[in-house]
Scaffold this active site. Structure first.
Site, PDB file in Angstrom:
ATOM      1  N   ARG A   8       0.667  -1.221   0.287  1.00  0.00           N
ATOM      2  CA  ARG A   8       0.185   0.073   0.421  1.00  0.00           C
ATOM      3  C   ARG A   8       1.346   1.062   0.078  1.00  0.00           C
ATOM      4  O   ARG A   8       1.787   0.900   0.322  1.00  0.00           O
ATOM      5  CB  ARG A   8      -0.510  -0.251   1.323  1.00  0.00           C
ATOM      6  N   VAL A   9       0.518   2.194  -0.477  1.00  0.00           N
ATOM      7  CA  VAL A   9       1.411   3.968  -0.784  1.00  0.00           C
ATOM      8  C   VAL A   9      -0.320   4.767  -0.461  1.00  0.00           C
ATOM      9  O   VAL A   9      -1.154   4.358  -0.882  1.00  0.00           O
ATOM     10  CB  VAL A   9       1.976   3.586  -2.217  1.00  0.00           C
ATOM     11  N   SER A  10       0.074   5.598   0.404  1.00  0.00           N
ATOM     12  CA  SER A  10      -0.802   6.708   0.255  1.00  0.00           C
ATOM     13  C   SER A  10      -1.696   7.067  -0.954  1.00  0.00           C
ATOM     14  O   SER A  10      -2.741   7.873  -1.367  1.00  0.00           O
ATOM     15  CB  SER A  10      -0.627   7.725   1.419  1.00  0.00           C
ATOM     16  N   THR A  11      -0.817   7.738  -1.744  1.00  0.00           N
ATOM     17  CA  THR A  11      -1.210   8.175  -3.250  1.00  0.00           C
ATOM     18  C   THR A  11      -0.929   7.604  -4.234  1.00  0.00           C
ATOM     19  O   THR A  11      -0.170   7.753  -4.394  1.00  0.00           O
ATOM     20  CB  THR A  11      -0.607  10.251  -3.018  1.00  0.00           C
ATOM     21  N   GLN A  14       2.331   8.036  -5.624  1.00  0.00           N
ATOM     22  CA  GLN A  14       4.074   7.155  -4.584  1.00  0.00           C
ATOM     23  C   GLN A  14       3.331   6.166  -6.139  1.00  0.00           C
ATOM     24  O   GLN A  14       2.581   5.077  -6.507  1.00  0.00           O
ATOM     25  CB  GLN A  14       3.591   6.994  -3.483  1.00  0.00           C
TER      26      GLN A  14
END
Length: 188
Positions: A8-11, A14
């Site tokens: 998982r990445v936030s944006t 990324q």
């Protein structure tokens, strides 16, 4: 037994490539990827992964913060969800967070116990602090939008037949604020 990875990445700007390489090297057969904030409770891809788990499966993450950024209690609830389905978990960055072997299970149980006790202590202390404040006359909640004098004047105008809209405009408040006014004799 299936070995799943979760990345998982936030944006969307990324990239997941480093996590994907780590999870591939760890032997994941399938990797669930998500570009969502870790503070969100309802993440579609994480939910899909959790629903898919069967006894004996393993979930591997590059680091525990990939599962959630919601603090230790949120983290523990996700880890508990994994183990409640008979699956194990393993963090590549936190060697203690590995329930694929017996020592990891013991450490995970210990960390869970400490977190639960800490949470109970926080709840107890904040409750006691609120009670002390209440006994000392502290009022909780939002500050009233109207002073007592304004409430009485607005109520008098409303009882005299003036529209709620006109009264609300006078005090720069919503009509619902005016509609909730009650006479001071009925206020506790």
């Amino acid at each position: 037994m299936r070995v799943y990875g979760y990345a998982r990445v936030s944006t969307s700007s990324q990239e997941l490539d480093i996590q994907l390489a780590q999870l591939d090297a760890a032997g994941c057969q399938r990797v669930f990827c998500e570009k969502e904030s870790g503070t969100k409770d309802n993440r579609r891809v994480l939910s899909q992964l959790l629903r898919r788990l069967r006894p004996g499966d393993v979930v591997i993450v590059s680091a525990l913060d990939r599962l959630t950024r919601g603090g230790p209690f949120k983290m523990l609830s996700i880890l508990a969800e994994i183990t409640s389905r008979g699956a194990a978990y393993k963090s590549l960055a936190e060697p203690w967070a590995d329930t694929t072997h017996e020592l990891g299970e013991v450490l995970a149980a210990l960390v869970g116990y400490i977190a639960r006790k800490t949470r109970e202590d926080i709840i107890r202390r904040t409750g006691a602090g609120r009670e002390r404040a209440r006994q000392n006359g502290v009022r909780f909640g939002r500050k009233p939008k109207l002073t007592m004098a304004q409430r009485e004047a607005a109520l008098t105008r409303r009882l005299a037949g003036e529209t709620q809209e006109a009264i609300a405009r006078t005090y720069n408040v919503s009509c619902s604020t005016i509609s909730r006014l009650k006479s001071t004799s009925s206020n506790g």
